[in-house]
Design a protein around this motif. Sequence first.
Motif, PDB file in Angstrom:
ATOM      1  N   TYR A 138       0.830  -1.206   0.000  1.00 26.14           N
ATOM      2  CA  TYR A 138       0.000   0.000   0.000  1.00 26.14           C
ATOM      3  C   TYR A 138       0.862   1.252   0.000  1.00 26.14           C
ATOM      4  N   ARG A 139       1.995   1.220   0.703  1.00 24.64           N
ATOM      5  CA  ARG A 139       2.879   2.391   0.735  1.00 24.64           C
ATOM      6  C   ARG A 139       3.324   2.757  -0.675  1.00 24.64           C
ATOM      7  N   GLU A 140       3.762   1.761  -1.442  1.00 25.37           N
ATOM      8  CA  GLU A 140       4.190   2.022  -2.823  1.00 25.37           C
ATOM      9  C   GLU A 140       3.027   2.484  -3.691  1.00 25.37           C
ATOM     10  N   ALA A 141       1.869   1.835  -3.539  1.00 23.52           N
ATOM     11  CA  ALA A 141       0.715   2.165  -4.368  1.00 23.52           C
ATOM     12  C   ALA A 141       0.223   3.574  -4.102  1.00 23.52           C
ATOM     13  N   SER A 142       0.116   3.961  -2.829  1.00 25.09           N
ATOM     14  CA  SER A 142      -0.365   5.299  -2.502  1.00 25.09           C
ATOM     15  C   SER A 142       0.646   6.362  -2.918  1.00 25.09           C
ATOM     16  N   SER A 143       1.934   6.041  -2.826  1.00 22.25           N
ATOM     17  CA  SER A 143       2.968   6.970  -3.276  1.00 22.25           C
ATOM     18  C   SER A 143       2.865   7.203  -4.781  1.00 22.25           C
ATOM     19  N   LEU A 144       2.611   6.139  -5.539  1.00 23.60           N
ATOM     20  CA  LEU A 144       2.458   6.269  -6.988  1.00 23.60           C
ATOM     21  C   LEU A 144       1.230   7.106  -7.324  1.00 23.60           C
ATOM     22  N   ALA A 145       0.136   6.890  -6.614  1.00 24.87           N
ATOM     23  CA  ALA A 145      -1.076   7.670  -6.853  1.00 24.87           C
ATOM     24  C   ALA A 145      -0.843   9.149  -6.546  1.00 24.87           C
ATOM     25  N   ARG A 146      -0.094   9.442  -5.483  1.00 23.97           N
ATOM     26  CA  ARG A 146       0.220  10.836  -5.155  1.00 23.97           C
ATOM     27  C   ARG A 146       1.089  11.476  -6.232  1.00 23.97           C
ATOM     28  N   LEU A 147       2.065  10.726  -6.734  1.00 28.45           N
ATOM     29  CA  LEU A 147       2.926  11.246  -7.789  1.00 28.45           C
ATOM     30  C   LEU A 147       2.112  11.631  -9.015  1.00 28.45           C
ATOM     31  N   ALA A 148       1.191  10.761  -9.413  1.00 28.70           N
ATOM     32  CA  ALA A 148       0.353  11.052 -10.577  1.00 28.70           C
ATOM     33  C   ALA A 148      -0.499  12.291 -10.334  1.00 28.70           C
ATOM     34  N   GLU A 149      -1.031  12.424  -9.124  1.00 28.38           N
ATOM     35  CA  GLU A 149      -1.860  13.591  -8.810  1.00 28.38           C
ATOM     36  C   GLU A 149      -1.026  14.871  -8.837  1.00 28.38           C
ATOM     37  N   GLU A 150       0.180  14.803  -8.269  1.00 22.39           N
ATOM     38  CA  GLU A 150       1.057  15.974  -8.249  1.00 22.39           C
ATOM     39  C   GLU A 150       1.460  16.406  -9.655  1.00 22.39           C
ATOM     40  N   ARG A 151       1.668  15.437 -10.538  1.00 22.46           N
ATOM     41  CA  ARG A 151       2.087  15.747 -11.906  1.00 22.46           C
ATOM     42  C   ARG A 151       0.891  16.047 -12.816  1.00 22.46           C
ATOM     43  N   GLY A 152      -0.322  15.848 -12.306  1.00 22.32           N
ATOM     44  CA  GLY A 152      -1.500  16.066 -13.126  1.00 22.32           C
ATOM     45  C   GLY A 152      -1.630  15.061 -14.253  1.00 22.32           C
ATOM     46  N   VAL A 153      -1.202  13.814 -13.977  1.00 25.15           N
ATOM     47  CA  VAL A 153      -1.187  12.750 -14.987  1.00 25.15           C
ATOM     48  C   VAL A 153      -2.208  11.684 -14.615  1.00 25.15           C
ATOM     49  N   LEU A 154      -2.929  11.179 -15.596  1.00 23.12           N
ATOM     50  CA  LEU A 154      -3.907  10.113 -15.351  1.00 23.12           C
ATOM     51  C   LEU A 154      -3.200   8.812 -14.985  1.00 23.12           C
ATOM     52  N   LEU A 155      -3.635   8.216 -13.879  1.00 14.39           N
ATOM     53  CA  LEU A 155      -3.166   6.890 -13.461  1.00 14.39           C
ATOM     54  C   LEU A 155      -4.385   6.009 -13.269  1.00 14.39           C
ATOM     55  N   ALA A 156      -4.475   4.952 -14.055  1.00 17.02           N
ATOM     56  CA  ALA A 156      -5.587   4.006 -13.967  1.00 17.02           C
ATOM     57  C   ALA A 156      -5.064   2.662 -13.497  1.00 17.02           C
ATOM     58  N   ALA A 157      -5.891   1.963 -12.718  1.00 21.90           N
ATOM     59  CA  ALA A 157      -5.543   0.635 -12.223  1.00 21.90           C
ATOM     60  C   ALA A 157      -6.429  -0.391 -12.922  1.00 21.90           C
ATOM     61  N   VAL A 158      -5.833  -1.502 -13.331  1.00 25.95           N
ATOM     62  CA  VAL A 158      -6.621  -2.542 -13.992  1.00 25.95           C
ATOM     63  C   VAL A 158      -7.639  -3.115 -13.012  1.00 25.95           C
ATOM     64  N   ALA A 159      -8.897  -3.043 -13.409  1.00 21.95           N
ATOM     65  CA  ALA A 159     -10.016  -3.623 -12.664  1.00 21.95           C
ATOM     66  C   ALA A 159     -11.028  -4.085 -13.707  1.00 21.95           C
ATOM     67  N   ASN A 160     -10.598  -5.017 -14.549  1.00 21.46           N
ATOM     68  CA  ASN A 160     -11.401  -5.398 -15.717  1.00 21.46           C
ATOM     69  C   ASN A 160     -12.738  -6.028 -15.344  1.00 21.46           C
ATOM     70  N   LYS A 161     -12.817  -6.643 -14.147  1.00 18.32           N
ATOM     71  CA  LYS A 161     -14.089  -7.268 -13.773  1.00 18.32           C
ATOM     72  C   LYS A 161     -15.201  -6.231 -13.608  1.00 18.32           C
ATOM     73  N   ARG A 162     -14.864  -5.002 -13.296  1.00 23.55           N
ATOM     74  CA  ARG A 162     -15.885  -3.946 -13.212  1.00 23.55           C
ATOM     75  C   ARG A 162     -16.574  -3.746 -14.560  1.00 23.55           C
ATOM     76  N   PHE A 163     -15.874  -4.088 -15.638  1.00 18.39           N
ATOM     77  CA  PHE A 163     -16.414  -3.883 -16.979  1.00 18.39           C
ATOM     78  C   PHE A 163     -16.879  -5.184 -17.632  1.00 18.39           C
ATOM     79  N   SER A 164     -16.786  -6.289 -16.899  1.00 19.97           N
ATOM     80  CA  SER A 164     -17.302  -7.558 -17.389  1.00 19.97           C
ATOM     81  C   SER A 164     -18.825  -7.539 -17.235  1.00 19.97           C
ATOM     82  N   PRO A 165     -19.584  -7.921 -18.269  1.00 19.76           N
ATOM     83  CA  PRO A 165     -21.040  -7.734 -18.251  1.00 19.76           C
ATOM     84  C   PRO A 165     -21.775  -8.243 -17.013  1.00 19.76           C
TER      85      PRO A 165
END
Length: 367
Positions: free
Chosen positions: A140-167
Motif C-alpha cells: 500500500y505504501r508504494e501504491a499510494s505513493s504512486l497515486a500521489r505522484l500522478a496527482e502531483e504531476r497532473g497525470v492520469l493513473l488508472a488501475a486494472v479492474a477489468n471485472k468492473r467492466f465484465s457484463p
Amino acid sequence: MKDLPYVDFGHTPYEAAFGRADVYGVNGTPERAAKRPLSIAIAGCGGVAQAKWVPAIRRLQTIGEPLAIAGVVDPDEARRQKTASLCAAPAFATLSELLAKTRVDIVLVLSSDSFHVPLAEQAIERGVSCLVEKPLARSYREASSLARLAEERGVLLAAVANKRFSPPYAQAKALIDAGALKDRPTIFTGKFTLGYPYVDLLEGGTVHLLDLLLWFMGPVARLSAQGTFQDDGRLESAVVSFGFVSGAIGTIMTSATGLSFAPWERVEIFGRNAFLVVDDQFELTLHDGEAAPARSWRPSVPNTLMFDESFGGYSGLLENVLDSLRGLATLGSNGCDGAAAIALIDAIRMSLERGAEIDLSIEGLMP
C-alpha cells in the motif's frame, strides 16, 4: 422493478446488430470516429499482454476506435519481437528508450509485478498517462505513493479492474444502483479459488475479488483473517471477515486448493429481502421477492457474436481509460482504487501474522 437497466453481455451491441444492420459491430460510428486519436505503448510482453491486452486493443481498433500502438517494451528479445509482430509496432528493450523516440499518450504497464511501480514512475515523470495491471504495487505504501505522484504531476493513473467492466458484474452494479436490492447493500460474500500453484493467491488472484468488494460495498473499516499455509510458508487458504464504513458486513473465502478449470468464483450481495448472485463471472441472478420468479442474465454459448475481449472486461476498461484521457468519461478505476485493494491485502497479511482484527485507519491503510 418494472424497468431493469440493460448491459450488453459481451456481444454485438443491440443497436448495431438491429439498428444499423452491422452484425459484428465493425463499421464504427460517427461519434467514435470523431474522438481524438491516441497512441498507446505496451510495457511488458508476457502472457497477459499477448492473450488479453493486444486482442483488446485490436477489438477497439476493429470497431473504429482511433488508437495506434506506438511500440512495445520487454527486456526479453524473443517476447518483445513476438509481440511487436502481433502489434505491427516497433520493439524496444527499455521504456526510457521508447519514450525518448516515440510520442505516446498512455503506457499500458503489463510487466512482472515488481516492475509495475518503476515503469509507471518513468512514464508519469515524463507526463505520460498509465494503465497498470494488477496489483498496482507490492504494498500500500508504494501504491499510494504512486497515486500521489500522478496527482502531483497532473497525470492520469488508472488501475486494472477489468471485472468492473465484465457484463455480469457491470449488470449487477447497474441493478444495485437502480434500487433492485430495495436498500443499500448490507452483506457481501465472495469466493475465489484456483488450482495452479505458481500465482500468488492474494496479489495474483484475490485482488480482483477485493476490488469488486470495494466497488460494490465501499471502504472497509476493519477486517479479520484466518488462514492455512503450505509447507514452504506460502498462504494456501484464507477466510476474511470485513466491517465496512457504511455499517455493512462481509466475508470472503480464497484458496489455492481448488481447481482452475472448475467453478472458481462466486459473489453474493444482499440488500433488504432481495439479493443477487454472480457465478463464475458468467451468470447473474436476481432474487427480489418470495413469490417472484428469479431473473437471470447469461450469454448464449456458442454465440459467434460474443467477444471474449468484451466479456472479460478488457476492451471496456481500456475504452473507459482512453475516453477519460480525452475528457469524455469518468475514470472507472483510478490509482487510489488500485491502492485501496492493496491496502486490504496488506491488512489481511497483518491479521494473519498477528492473529487479530485490523483497524485500517489505525494502521494507516485508509486511502
